[in-house]
Scaffold this active site. Sequence first.
Site, PDB file in Angstrom:
ATOM      1  N   SER A 164       0.832  -1.202   0.000  1.00  0.00           N
ATOM      2  CA  SER A 164       0.000   0.000   0.000  1.00  0.00           C
ATOM      3  C   SER A 164       0.865   1.250   0.000  1.00  0.00           C
ATOM      4  CB  SER A 164      -0.882   0.006   1.256  1.00  0.00           C
ATOM      5  OG  SER A 164      -1.503   1.268   1.442  1.00  0.00           O
TER       6      SER A 164
ATOM      7  N   TYR B  19      -2.275  -0.207  10.031  1.00  0.00           N
ATOM      8  CA  TYR B  19      -2.480  -0.773   8.696  1.00  0.00           C
ATOM      9  C   TYR B  19      -1.205  -0.645   7.873  1.00  0.00           C
ATOM     10  CZ  TYR B  19      -3.955  -1.047   3.821  1.00  0.00           C
ATOM     11  OH  TYR B  19      -4.046  -1.360   2.479  1.00  0.00           O
TER      12      TYR B  19
END
Length: 335
Positions: free
Chosen positions: A127, A152
Site C-alpha cells: 500500500s 495498517y
Amino acid sequence: MNVLVTGAAGFIGFHVSKYLMDRGDSVVGIDNINDYYDPNIKLNRLDQLKKYDNFSFTKMDIADKKAMEELFSNNQFDGVINLAAQAGVRYSLENPHVYMESNIVGFLNVLEGVRHHKINHLVYASSSSVYGANTLQPFSEHHNIDHPVSLYAASKKANELMAHSYSHLYGMKTTGLRFFTVYGPWGRPDMALFLFAKGILEEKPINIFNNGDMIRDFTYIDDIVEGVVRVLDNPAEPNPDWSGDSPDPATSYTNYRVFNIGNNSPVKLMDFVEAIENAVGKKAIKNFMPMQAGDVPSTCADVTELESVVGFKPNTSIQQGINNFVQWYRDYFCK
C-alpha cells in the site's frame, strides 16, 4: 496458468480474477466474505465470476492455517496473487487485532504455501500507506519507509519484510505492489468516491477531511489490474548491482521487488469532488472536517520502475474514471 487469487470477492481481487480468466487463465478464488463492508456487494461480484467455467471458489480465511495447507496441497498453482487483507487506515484505530490476524498471520500462511509447493511467483498487495511520514514526493520505492503512521501501514510494511526474508531463505520470487487510492466500478463502499457519489445523489452532506486540503494519486481499477497482471508475468529477479553498503529498498540480491502502482498525477480532493459533481449532475453539500488520525495530507507515486520493468504506467484520467464509476453506480443501485 492456474492462479490462486486471495480476496477474490474484494474490489481488486474481483477485477484481477476477471482479467485473468478473460485471457484464458484458470483462477481459484478464496475469500472470507467478512462484514467490514456490506457482504452483498462481495457476493454479487462472486456471482459475476462464477459465470466463468475457468473459475472455482472456496469461502476461506487466509488466517486459517489448516485450511490454507489443504488448499495448497489440493491444487497446483503456477502463481499466487495475495489481495486478501484487512483494509482501511481508519478502521485500524478501532480494531487493531484483526489487522494482525489477517495481514500478518494470514500472509505468513500464504508465504508458507508458496514455499512448500514451489510456486513460481507470489505477487502481493502492499500500500502507498507505507510511506507514512515521508514528505519528499513523488514517493519512490527507493525511499526509506521506516515511519508508518497507522497500524495498517505497519502491517503492509511487515508484509514486504516477510516476503524478503522468504525470498532470501528459500529463493522464492516475490513482488509487492504499493497501490495508490484505487477507485472504479464495483469499488469498496467505505472509500471516498463511493461515499461522495452516494451523498451527492441522495442530496446528503458529505464529510471532507482536513478541510479539503488533501491531495491523492487516485488510480483507476483497470490500470491497477493491468499492472498486477504484467507484474505476475514478470517474476522478480535479483538486482546484480545491489549493495549492502547502500541497500536499495526497492530491489535485492535475491528474487524480490516492490513497485508503486499509481496514476502519477495527483489530484486535489476538491477537484475530485467537482469531477463527481460533474458526473452526477448535482452539487455536493460539503461538511468540512479536521484531518483524521492515521491519515496523510498528500500522496503521489513515482512509477518509473513499473514502466521500466513491465512497460506500463497508469493513464486513465480522473474524469473518465469517475464517469465510469457513476454509470456503474446508477446501474447497480438506482434501477
